[in-house]
Design a protein around this motif. Structure first.
Motif, mmCIF file in Angstrom:
data_model
loop_
_atom_site.group_PDB
_atom_site.id
_atom_site.type_symbol
_atom_site.label_atom_id
_atom_site.label_comp_id
_atom_site.label_asym_id
_atom_site.label_seq_id
_atom_site.Cartn_x
_atom_site.Cartn_y
_atom_site.Cartn_z
ATOM 1 N N LEU A 1 -3.888 -6.688 4.296
ATOM 2 C CA LEU A 1 -3.299 -5.730 5.231
ATOM 3 C C LEU A 1 -3.759 -4.310 4.920
ATOM 4 O O LEU A 1 -3.836 -3.464 5.811
ATOM 5 C CB LEU A 1 -1.774 -5.828 5.200
ATOM 6 C CG LEU A 1 -1.192 -7.195 5.588
ATOM 7 C CD1 LEU A 1 0.329 -7.177 5.512
ATOM 8 C CD2 LEU A 1 -1.656 -7.604 6.983
ATOM 9 N N LYS A 2 -4.040 -4.029 3.665
ATOM 10 C CA LYS A 2 -4.539 -2.732 3.243
ATOM 11 C C LYS A 2 -5.875 -2.932 2.543
ATOM 12 O O LYS A 2 -6.062 -3.937 1.857
ATOM 13 C CB LYS A 2 -3.559 -2.035 2.307
ATOM 14 C CG LYS A 2 -2.231 -1.652 2.935
ATOM 15 C CD LYS A 2 -1.360 -0.924 1.919
ATOM 16 C CE LYS A 2 -0.035 -0.505 2.538
ATOM 17 N NZ LYS A 2 0.826 0.212 1.561
ATOM 18 N N LYS A 3 -6.758 -1.972 2.668
ATOM 19 C CA LYS A 3 -8.083 -2.094 2.086
ATOM 20 C C LYS A 3 -8.023 -2.318 0.588
ATOM 21 O O LYS A 3 -8.814 -3.076 0.031
ATOM 22 C CB LYS A 3 -8.885 -0.829 2.381
ATOM 23 C CG LYS A 3 -10.310 -0.874 1.857
ATOM 24 C CD LYS A 3 -11.053 0.390 2.235
ATOM 25 C CE LYS A 3 -12.492 0.347 1.758
ATOM 26 N NZ LYS A 3 -13.239 1.563 2.160
ATOM 27 N N GLN A 4 -7.070 -1.684 -0.086
ATOM 28 C CA GLN A 4 -7.046 -1.744 -1.537
ATOM 29 C C GLN A 4 -6.341 -2.972 -2.093
ATOM 30 O O GLN A 4 -6.374 -3.195 -3.295
ATOM 31 C CB GLN A 4 -6.400 -0.477 -2.104
ATOM 32 C CG GLN A 4 -4.937 -0.276 -1.729
ATOM 33 C CD GLN A 4 -4.755 0.556 -0.475
ATOM 34 O OE1 GLN A 4 -5.566 0.480 0.449
ATOM 35 N NE2 GLN A 4 -3.706 1.343 -0.438
ATOM 36 N N ASN A 5 -5.679 -3.761 -1.250
ATOM 37 C CA ASN A 5 -4.915 -4.900 -1.746
ATOM 38 C C ASN A 5 -5.385 -6.213 -1.123
ATOM 39 O O ASN A 5 -5.684 -6.278 0.076
ATOM 40 C CB ASN A 5 -3.426 -4.733 -1.450
ATOM 41 C CG ASN A 5 -2.812 -3.556 -2.174
ATOM 42 O OD1 ASN A 5 -3.320 -3.122 -3.205
ATOM 43 N ND2 ASN A 5 -1.735 -3.026 -1.638
ATOM 44 N N PHE A 6 -5.388 -7.262 -1.923
ATOM 45 C CA PHE A 6 -5.740 -8.602 -1.450
ATOM 46 C C PHE A 6 -4.752 -9.569 -2.078
ATOM 47 O O PHE A 6 -4.678 -9.667 -3.300
ATOM 48 C CB PHE A 6 -7.181 -8.931 -1.852
ATOM 49 C CG PHE A 6 -7.788 -10.101 -1.126
ATOM 50 C CD1 PHE A 6 -8.801 -10.843 -1.730
ATOM 51 C CD2 PHE A 6 -7.391 -10.450 0.152
ATOM 52 C CE1 PHE A 6 -9.398 -11.908 -1.069
ATOM 53 C CE2 PHE A 6 -7.976 -11.512 0.816
ATOM 54 C CZ PHE A 6 -8.986 -12.243 0.203
ATOM 55 N N LEU A 7 -3.965 -10.241 -1.257
ATOM 56 C CA LEU A 7 -2.911 -11.111 -1.745
ATOM 57 C C LEU A 7 -3.312 -12.576 -1.624
ATOM 58 O O LEU A 7 -3.886 -12.984 -0.605
ATOM 59 C CB LEU A 7 -1.617 -10.882 -0.956
ATOM 60 C CG LEU A 7 -0.737 -9.691 -1.335
ATOM 61 C CD1 LEU A 7 -1.444 -8.366 -1.085
ATOM 62 C CD2 LEU A 7 0.573 -9.734 -0.598
ATOM 63 N N LEU A 8 -2.990 -13.336 -2.645
ATOM 64 C CA LEU A 8 -3.229 -14.780 -2.637
ATOM 65 C C LEU A 8 -1.883 -15.476 -2.718
ATOM 66 O O LEU A 8 -1.117 -15.240 -3.649
ATOM 67 C CB LEU A 8 -4.087 -15.200 -3.819
ATOM 68 C CG LEU A 8 -4.354 -16.700 -3.952
ATOM 69 C CD1 LEU A 8 -5.286 -17.179 -2.841
ATOM 70 C CD2 LEU A 8 -4.962 -17.019 -5.325
#
Lengths: 117, 113
Positions: free
Chosen positions: A69-76
């Motif tokens: 949802l945000k460029k700096q975050n990636f959720l698994l």
């Protein structure tokens, strides 16, 4: 400049429980990846993202979902954990080069050790 | 399907010796071959990489040798030191899909003092 950070560092889940692993980066990289590392298997790509709001499947995507949802975050996310998902999970990032392709070098976080009992 | 085969699985070398790790690939579209180094409890980090237009690349004590016709490449660590003890991964990727690196299975290297 923290680079790539992952939370949590360790987690124990029971079969069927759910959890979310968070990857955060401060390098302004477009590409982000989730890998799992298992003994004798090297690193295998689960999902990746080529930019905010986009995700794609890697080599071993089953049982996992991701969001960027945000460029700096990636959720698994693991919706219903299974013992086969016991592994060390690594997040990585890479730059977008002129022309849109990814840089060859990937920068890895310190990993999350997940045990599913 | 394992597209990059790495050997040996583990390696013990005396301090000052030469450590050699080998990899072979199948996909002729691969045109970038990095080696990553991983210390216990840490994520992998790029060590050295080579493109197929050269047969060898050297950075300090680390050298990649590349044989395009045999589809093989190897990492040589000269004058191996205890601080080199780590797990090493070879990898390969095509330029058109550099976001999809294929990793080898890893070699655990131990340097004996």
């Amino acid at each position: 400049n923290a680079g790539v950070t992952q939370t949590p560092k360790f987690r124990v889940l029971k079969t069927g429980q759910s959890m979310t692993l968070l990857c955060a980066q401060d390098m302004n990289h477009e590409y982000m990846y989730w890998y799992r590392q298992d003994p004798g298997m090297g690193l295998r790509l689960i999902h990746y993202s080529v930019g905010e709001g986009t995700t794609a499947k890697g080599e071993v995507p089953d049982g996992y979902n991701v969001s960027r949802l945000k460029k700096q975050n990636f959720l698994l996310g693991l919706e219903s954990a299974a013992p086969s998902q016991t592994s060390v999970y690594f997040c990585a990032t890479s730059e977008r080069l002129t022309g849109g392709l990814s840089s060859y070098e990937q920068y890895f976080g310190p990993g999350t050790r997940l045990t599913v009992t | 399907q394992q597209q990059v085969k790495q050997s040996p699985q583990s390696l013990i070398v005396q301090k000052g010796g030469i450590s050699i790790i080998n990899c072979a690939y199948e996909n002729t579209a691969f045109d970038y071959f990095p080696w990553y180094q991983q210390f216990p409890g840490k994520g992998p980090a790029l060590l050295i990489a080579i493109r197929p237009d050269v047969s060898e690349k050297k950075e300090g004590r680390f050298t990649i040798s590349f044989n395009k016709s045999a589809k093989q490449f190897s990492l040589h660590i000269m004058d191996s030191q205890p601080g080199d003890s780590a797990t090493y991964f070879c990898a390969a990727t095509p330029y058109s899909s550099a976001s999809k690196i294929i990793f080898g299975s890893g070699t655990r290297l131990s340097i004996r003092p």
